[in-house]
Design a protein around this motif. Structure first.
Motif, PDB file in Angstrom:
ATOM      1  N   GLU A 199       0.784  -1.143   0.135  1.00 16.13           N
ATOM      2  CA  GLU A 199      -0.007  -0.156   0.043  1.00 16.13           C
ATOM      3  C   GLU A 199       0.775   1.459  -0.005  1.00 16.13           C
ATOM      4  O   GLU A 199       0.365   2.346  -0.245  1.00 16.13           O
ATOM      5  N   HIS A 200       1.875   1.188   0.567  1.00 17.12           N
ATOM      6  CA  HIS A 200       2.791   2.482   0.462  1.00 17.12           C
ATOM      7  C   HIS A 200       4.341   1.977   0.488  1.00 17.12           C
ATOM      8  O   HIS A 200       4.843   0.823   0.817  1.00 17.12           O
ATOM      9  N   ILE A 201       5.161   3.241   0.257  1.00 18.03           N
ATOM     10  CA  ILE A 201       6.468   2.906   0.202  1.00 18.03           C
ATOM     11  C   ILE A 201       7.308   4.129   0.896  1.00 18.03           C
ATOM     12  O   ILE A 201       6.862   5.236   0.614  1.00 18.03           O
ATOM     13  N   ILE A 202       8.329   4.054   1.562  1.00 16.35           N
ATOM     14  CA  ILE A 202       9.265   4.812   2.199  1.00 16.35           C
ATOM     15  C   ILE A 202      10.563   4.912   1.443  1.00 16.35           C
ATOM     16  O   ILE A 202      11.228   3.824   1.033  1.00 16.35           O
ATOM     17  N   VAL A 203      11.081   6.148   1.198  1.00 17.97           N
ATOM     18  CA  VAL A 203      12.319   6.227   0.511  1.00 17.97           C
ATOM     19  C   VAL A 203      13.271   7.541   1.115  1.00 17.97           C
ATOM     20  O   VAL A 203      12.484   8.518   1.480  1.00 17.97           O
ATOM     21  N   LEU A 204      14.667   7.475   1.038  1.00 17.65           N
ATOM     22  CA  LEU A 204      15.395   8.299   1.614  1.00 17.65           C
ATOM     23  C   LEU A 204      15.941   8.668   0.258  1.00 17.65           C
ATOM     24  O   LEU A 204      16.908   7.734  -0.160  1.00 17.65           O
ATOM     25  N   GLY A 205      15.833   9.685  -0.241  1.00 19.51           N
ATOM     26  CA  GLY A 205      16.309   9.923  -1.641  1.00 19.51           C
ATOM     27  C   GLY A 205      16.363  11.437  -1.988  1.00 19.51           C
ATOM     28  O   GLY A 205      15.997  12.288  -1.223  1.00 19.51           O
ATOM     29  N   HIS A 206      16.643  11.499  -3.303  1.00 19.04           N
ATOM     30  CA  HIS A 206      16.716  12.599  -3.963  1.00 19.04           C
ATOM     31  C   HIS A 206      15.449  13.496  -4.060  1.00 19.04           C
ATOM     32  O   HIS A 206      14.503  12.998  -4.649  1.00 19.04           O
ATOM     33  N   PRO A 207      15.470  14.544  -3.446  1.00 21.05           N
ATOM     34  CA  PRO A 207      14.086  15.447  -3.544  1.00 21.05           C
ATOM     35  C   PRO A 207      13.511  15.896  -4.778  1.00 21.05           C
ATOM     36  O   PRO A 207      12.558  16.312  -4.896  1.00 21.05           O
ATOM     37  N   ARG A 208      14.432  15.908  -5.634  1.00 19.48           N
ATOM     38  CA  ARG A 208      14.338  16.464  -6.992  1.00 19.48           C
ATOM     39  C   ARG A 208      13.774  15.242  -8.044  1.00 19.48           C
ATOM     40  O   ARG A 208      13.292  15.356  -9.079  1.00 19.48           O
ATOM     41  N   PHE A 209      14.241  14.120  -7.739  1.00 13.22           N
ATOM     42  CA  PHE A 209      13.940  12.674  -8.328  1.00 13.22           C
ATOM     43  C   PHE A 209      12.617  12.138  -8.032  1.00 13.22           C
ATOM     44  O   PHE A 209      11.857  11.806  -8.778  1.00 13.22           O
ATOM     45  N   TYR A 210      12.564  11.702  -6.732  1.00 13.35           N
ATOM     46  CA  TYR A 210      11.331  10.812  -6.335  1.00 13.35           C
ATOM     47  C   TYR A 210      10.053  11.488  -6.428  1.00 13.35           C
ATOM     48  O   TYR A 210       8.957  10.825  -6.505  1.00 13.35           O
ATOM     49  N   PRO A 211       9.894  12.887  -6.143  1.00 14.82           N
ATOM     50  CA  PRO A 211       8.294  13.484  -6.487  1.00 14.82           C
ATOM     51  C   PRO A 211       8.121  13.161  -7.668  1.00 14.82           C
ATOM     52  O   PRO A 211       6.526  13.210  -7.802  1.00 14.82           O
ATOM     53  N   ARG A 212       8.619  12.794  -8.672  1.00 14.38           N
ATOM     54  CA  ARG A 212       7.976  12.736 -10.016  1.00 14.38           C
ATOM     55  C   ARG A 212       6.956  11.297 -10.051  1.00 14.38           C
ATOM     56  O   ARG A 212       6.402  11.145 -10.891  1.00 14.38           O
ATOM     57  N   PHE A 213       7.565  10.502  -9.116  1.00  9.09           N
ATOM     58  CA  PHE A 213       6.629   9.327  -9.052  1.00  9.09           C
ATOM     59  C   PHE A 213       5.472   9.359  -8.095  1.00  9.09           C
ATOM     60  O   PHE A 213       4.948   8.296  -7.619  1.00  9.09           O
TER      61      PHE A 213
END
Length: 175
Positions: free
Chosen positions: A113-127
C-alpha cells in the motif's frame, strides 16, 4: 534508452554488487545493504529488479523490502525503496525512472500500500513521493525533511497512520 526490467536472478547477484560498488561514492555500503536484505526475512524476491541491456549487461538495480511504521497503537507494514543504482555510464538516460516505475507497479501488484524512501528530493517526487512528514511519518534518525519521503500506492492508505519508521537489522550494514 531501451532496456529490459526484470526480477533479479541468482547469476545477477555478483553483477548487482559490482554495480552498487561502482555507482556510489561509498558503494560498498550499498552493496552490503543489498546482500544483508537479500539474506533477511524482509527480502521479497519479486521486488529486486534489474535493468539489463540487450547483451545481458546489468546496468541498474532497485530493491524494495519490508520495513514498518510504529504508531502509538500498532505496527504498520510498509516497504523501503533502498537502494537503487544505475551504472554511471548509463545515468541520465531514464533507466532509474524505468526502475522506479516498474518497481511501483510490482509493489501494487503484490498488494503493498505504500513505500518509504530516503532519496533525492528532485527525483522521487515525479513518481508521487512526498515528504513523509506530510503523512505524520518520521524517520528514526535525523535527516532533512525533503529527503525522507513516502508514496501511497492506493489513495488514503496512509490516512490516520502516523509514527516513526523502523528499519530492520539488515539496514545496520549501512554506516
Amino acid at each position: 534508452m531501451e532496456c529490459v526490467i526484470r526480477k533479479e536472478k541468482t547469476e545477477d547477484q555478483s553483477k548487482i554488487r559490482a554495480l552498487h560498488s561502482t555507482a556510489f561514492t561509498n558503494g560498498e555500503n550499498e552493496a552490503n545493504l543489498v546482500e544483508a536484505i537479500r539474506n533477511s526475512e524482509e527480502f521479497i524476491p519479486e521486488l529486486s529488479l534489474v535493468a539489463i541491456t540487450e547483451n545481458n549487461q546489468v546496468i541498474g538495480h532497485i530493491l524494495f523490502s519490508k520495513i514498518s511504521i510504529v504508531t502509538t497503537n500498532e505496527i504498520v507494514n510498509t516497504l523501503a525503496l533502498a537502494p537503487m543504482a544505475v551504472d554511471p555510464h548509463f545515468q541520465q538516460k531514464g533507466i532509474g525512472s524505468q526502475l522506479v516505475q516498474a518497481g511501483i507497479r510490482s509493489c501494487r501488484e503484490l498488494g503493498f500500500e505504500h513505500i518509504i524512501v530516503l532519496g533525492h528530493p528532485r527525483f522521487y517526487p515525479r513518481f508521487g513521493f512526498k515528504p513523509a512528514s506530510l503523512f505524520g511519518i518520521t524517520p528514526p534518525f535525523p535527516v532533512p525533511d525533503e529527503v525522507f519521503m513516502a508514496v501511497e500506492l492506493n489513495e488514503n492508505t496512509l490516512l490516520n497512520i502516523s509514527g516513526k519508521v523502523a528499519y530492520p537489522p539488515s539496514f545496520d550494514s549501512v554506516t
